[in-house]
Motif scaffolding. Structure first.
Motif, PDB file in Angstrom:
ATOM      1  N   UNK A  55       0.844  -1.200   0.000  1.00  0.00           N
ATOM      2  CA  UNK A  55       0.000   0.000   0.000  1.00  0.00           C
ATOM      3  C   UNK A  55       0.878   1.248   0.000  1.00  0.00           C
ATOM      4  N   UNK A  56       0.526   2.222  -0.815  1.00  0.00           N
ATOM      5  CA  UNK A  56       1.207   3.510  -0.838  1.00  0.00           C
ATOM      6  C   UNK A  56       0.702   4.336   0.348  1.00  0.00           C
ATOM      7  N   UNK A  57       1.454   4.342   1.416  1.00  0.00           N
ATOM      8  CA  UNK A  57       0.981   5.002   2.631  1.00  0.00           C
ATOM      9  C   UNK A  57       2.123   5.718   3.344  1.00  0.00           C
ATOM     10  N   UNK A  58       1.727   6.550   4.309  1.00  0.00           N
ATOM     11  CA  UNK A  58       2.656   7.281   5.161  1.00  0.00           C
ATOM     12  C   UNK A  58       2.557   6.701   6.561  1.00  0.00           C
ATOM     13  N   UNK A  59       3.682   6.540   7.231  1.00  0.00           N
ATOM     14  CA  UNK A  59       3.667   6.016   8.595  1.00  0.00           C
ATOM     15  C   UNK A  59       2.898   6.958   9.522  1.00  0.00           C
ATOM     16  N   UNK A  60       2.217   6.360  10.500  1.00  0.00           N
ATOM     17  CA  UNK A  60       1.370   7.133  11.403  1.00  0.00           C
ATOM     18  C   UNK A  60       2.134   8.259  12.107  1.00  0.00           C
ATOM     19  N   UNK A  61       3.367   7.978  12.525  1.00  0.00           N
ATOM     20  CA  UNK A  61       4.122   8.982  13.280  1.00  0.00           C
ATOM     21  C   UNK A  61       4.513  10.193  12.439  1.00  0.00           C
TER      22      UNK A  61
END
Length: 296
Positions: A55-61
């Protein structure tokens, strides 16, 4: 014609008829293997859930300036994953502030807390133009042992668009309604998904215009959780840039990147998470640093 010849001719005719009927019959929908991945994209031609390996995503932090809505969505998603009551969610507001990024990050974050061997939470993206096929997608998931977030990014409807009725029926109004193992998350740049002239049309065609369903009640209120995203301050914008710089270990001092980041936002007329990420991509390119995708 002998009886045997006549029998052979009849059998051949029956075989041709059976073959023709088989070609006319609709193709049986393939069974989706929801164990193949944690995320899928709904495709309509032919109807199928296409696995997404990464998945093309950004880490929560790395999601800054949206702490309150972040915590609300993660809590709602966590309850749903545990089989507890949870709400459909509408993430609305300013462009580039991390609405779709938060949905994908919350999905990954909740899955990290699921014990090994237990059924994982699945994310299924449906494109805005395929909303009318939402009932068919729901039917595939209804009998699955998994739990699903159905996600539609940038959801809104034009004045002559009637596909919103499919969404209304699935969320609450249909005979079957939303399956217990499915929740619907959507992002939009506006709080009310239907333009005002559509609301006026519903009122004018009602038997009693005074009792016509208001725009916000007829669709947006089927989302029990409304999460607003607003333009960030300068300090929040700089905190986003700083987090990206630190996360990717870019060899640059704050004295160098801070004025550049401010100029970058000024030339684009906006401060947002998207603007911060675009600046960091430019900075990394100039420094010759390859950015590692999230989840890689």
């Amino acid at each position: 014609m002998t009886p045997d010849t006549q029998s052979d001719a009849t059998q051949a005719l029956l075989l041709r008829i059976a073959d023709a009927l088989e070609r006319l019959a609709p193709l049986r929908a393939p069974v989706t293997d929801f164990d193949a991945a944690d995320a899928f994209v709904w495709q309509t031609e032919p109807p199928r859930c296409e696995p997404v390996p990464r998945v093309n995503r950004v880490d929560m932090e790395l999601l800054h300036g949206i702490d309150r809505v972040r915590d609300q969505l993660v809590e709602n998603t966590s309850r749903f994953a545990r089989g507890l009551p949870a709400n459909n969610a509408l993430l609305w507001g300013a462009r580039g502030m991390g609405k779709s990024s938060l949905v994908k990050a919350a999905h990954a974050h909740v899955n990290l807390g699921i014990p090994a061997g237990d059924s994982r939470l699945k994310l299924v993206e449906i494109h805005r133009e395929d909303i009318e096929t939402l009932p068919a997608l729901m039917a595939r998931m209804r009998t699955s042992r998994h739990r699903f977030i159905v996600f539609c990014d940038d959801l809104s409807f034009d004045a002559d668009d009637t596909s919103y009725k499919s969404l209304k029926a699935v969320l609450e109004g249909g005979i079957e309604g939303r399956p217990d193992n499915v929740i619907f998350y959507a992002t939009s740049n506006r709080r009310h998904l239907l333009p005002r002239d559509m609301m006026e049309n519903e009122r004018s065609t009602a038997i009693n215009p005074g009792e016509a369903v208001e725009e916000k009640v007829s669709l947006s209120d089927r989302f029990g959780l409304w999460l607003g995203f607003h333009k960030c301050s300068q300090d929040e914008y700089l905190a986003m840039v700083e987090a990206y710089v630190a996360h990717h270990a870019l060899p640059v001092t704050m004295e160098t990147w801070r004025p550049e980041a401010l100029e970058w936002a000024t030339t684009r007329g906006a401060r947002s998470g998207r603007t911060a990420w675009q600046y960091v991509q430019d900075l990394a390119g100039r420094l010759g640093v390859v950015l590692t995708p999230a989840g890689a």
